[in-house]
Design a protein around this motif. Structure first.
Motif, short mmCIF file in Angstrom:
data_model
loop_
_atom_site.label_atom_id
_atom_site.label_comp_id
_atom_site.label_asym_id
_atom_site.label_seq_id
_atom_site.Cartn_x
_atom_site.Cartn_y
_atom_site.Cartn_z
N SER A 288 0.83 -1.21 0.00
CA SER A 288 0.00 0.00 0.00
C SER A 288 0.86 1.25 0.00
O SER A 288 0.60 2.21 -0.74
CB SER A 288 -0.93 0.00 1.21
N LYS A 309 4.09 -13.81 -0.92
CA LYS A 309 2.91 -12.95 -0.81
C LYS A 309 2.32 -12.59 -2.17
O LYS A 309 1.63 -11.58 -2.31
CB LYS A 309 3.27 -11.67 -0.05
N ARG A 311 -0.13 -13.75 -3.86
CA ARG A 311 -1.60 -13.67 -3.94
C ARG A 311 -2.10 -12.31 -3.44
O ARG A 311 -3.08 -11.78 -3.96
CB ARG A 311 -2.22 -14.82 -3.15
N ASP A 312 -1.43 -11.75 -2.44
CA ASP A 312 -1.79 -10.41 -1.97
C ASP A 312 -1.54 -9.37 -3.05
O ASP A 312 -2.33 -8.45 -3.24
CB ASP A 312 -0.99 -10.05 -0.71
N ALA A 315 -4.21 -9.50 -5.68
CA ALA A 315 -5.45 -8.88 -5.21
C ALA A 315 -5.39 -7.36 -5.28
O ALA A 315 -6.44 -6.71 -5.35
CB ALA A 315 -5.73 -9.32 -3.77
N ARG A 316 -4.18 -6.78 -5.28
CA ARG A 316 -4.02 -5.33 -5.38
C ARG A 316 -3.92 -4.86 -6.83
O ARG A 316 -3.67 -3.68 -7.08
CB ARG A 316 -2.76 -4.88 -4.62
#
Length: 388
Positions: A288, A309, A311-312, A315-316
């Motif tokens: 972020s 990470k 997959r995170d 998703a972003r």
């Protein structure tokens, strides 16, 4: 030999784990290979001592520099240690396989059998040869590997855009200035528009690696050379390395982004810190923060040393994530174990929630276990294409 500052993570816990784990192959070889051989005791004792000494390569590394991650021996000695340790590991695996086969045979035949001495010598020779091949594969200057990636909503100006990824260089007593110069020459000749380094530049403090890392400042690409830290940068005075790498011309992206522009169209290049950062009191990866104020609707390429990470990131809305860290598993078969420690990602291309993840096998390798069998090193050249 130079020693690392006492603040570096030559921790007793890590030291003990390395010692215990890496002694196991030697103990298997001593008990199941050496002892049953019809050799005189005067021959077995020095052979056993040499095997135990080779198994403690990481202890000698710690004594030489203050860290198991930076063996400060002459390069030939580091090569020989890697060969000897690799041969022990492979011989232990082969001996266990022979023992299991012998046990199965005894169960089927219902009679005791003795493993032939000739078979023991044969598997020792095979282990020695395979270890030699593995070390040679690890030390070579990697070939260029071409990968085409389709990017969702790729602006026309970036159709055919080329990005070269280097990762896990591990500049050290093993991967020296000559090797680094060859990597630079190959990368600069690749026709890349952009060069990125996804962490683990080094093994050692700045004063130890200053000479050998110098060739990397010659990396050149029209849109620049960007990088992120890997976990090993945090082992050796992270702040000092970030200053030094920035001074060499790398645009570091620790939880930050840059915008690449062509013909009024834009591409976002973001980077995050390593998952290990909080363990030494540094900010952990924060996507972020890295994307704060990034232009909307511009495709995002993310540099993240570890792939866990992914997959995170998908998703972003990240389009392409470039990672390393796993070294591809180093040895075919071992990659399954490495994958389990990295959310299933170990080598090559993965499609993750509409995002392409690419996990490089690595350009170099940690000098504490420098073997590659069936998992070649790579310099990776990505060509971006619009998604059909």
């Amino acid at each position: 030999m130079p020693r690392l500052p006492a603040t570096l993570p030559a921790k007793a816990g890590a030291f003990s784990i390395f010692n215990i784990v890496f002694a196991v192959p030697a103990l298997i070889v001593l008990a199941r290979w050496l002892w049953p051989l019809p050799l005189p005791l005067w021959a077995k004792i020095p052979a056993g001592i040499l095997m135990l000494a080779a198994s403690q390569f990481h202890l000698w590394s710690r004594l030489s520099s203050g860290s198991v991650f930076a063996p400060e021996f002459p390069r030939l000695v580091v090569i020989l240690f890697n060969w000897a340790f690799g041969a022990l590991l492979l011989l232990a695996v082969l001996q266990v396989m022979v023992d299991l086969a012998a046990l199965l045979t005894m169960l089927v035949r219902r009679e005791v059998i003795r493993e032939p001495d000739a078979l023991r010598y044969a598997i020792a020779g095979l282990a020695a040869v395979l270890a030699g091949i593995g070390v040679a594969n690890a030390l070579r200057v990697p070939p260029m590997k071409d990968v085409t990636v389709a990017i969702r909503d790729l602006p026309p100006s970036f159709d055919g855009y080329r990005v070269v990824q280097l990762t896990d260089l591990h500049i050290s007593r093993l991967f020296t200035a000559d090797w680094a110069q060859a990597v630079v020459d190959r990368s600069n000749a690749s026709g890349a528009d952009l060069i990125v380094v996804t962490g683990d530049f080094i093994d050692g403090a700045v004063e130890m690696r200053r000479h050998d890392i110098t060739p990397l400042q010659q990396l050149r690409a029209p849109d620049g050379v960007y990088a992120i830290p890997g976990n090993h940068e945090y082992f050796f005075d992270y702040a000092a390395w970030m200053r030094h790498l920035s001074g060499m011309g790398f645009r570091m992206l620790p939880n930050a982004h840059a915008v690449i522009e062509r013909g009024g169209e834009r591409l976002v290049l973001a980077g995050v810190t390593d998952l290990s950062a909080p363990s030494v009191g540094k900010p952990g990866p924060d996507l972020s923060l890295a994307l704060r104020s990034a232009p909307a609707n511009a495709p995002i390429i993310l540099l993240d040393h570890q792939p866990a990470k992914a997959r995170d990131a998908a998703a972003r809305g990240v389009a392409l994530q470039l990672s390393g860290h796993t070294h591809g598993g180093m040895i075919a078969g071992l990659d399954r174990i490495v994958a389990r420690a990295n959310a299933g990602f170990v080598s090559g291309r993965y499609e993750v929630g509409g995002m392409t993840l690419y996990v490089s096998n690595g350009t170099g390798l940690w000098p504490g276990f420098a073997l590659r069998l069936g998992v070649p090193p790579e310099i990776t050249r990505f060509t971006l294409r619009p998604m059909a």
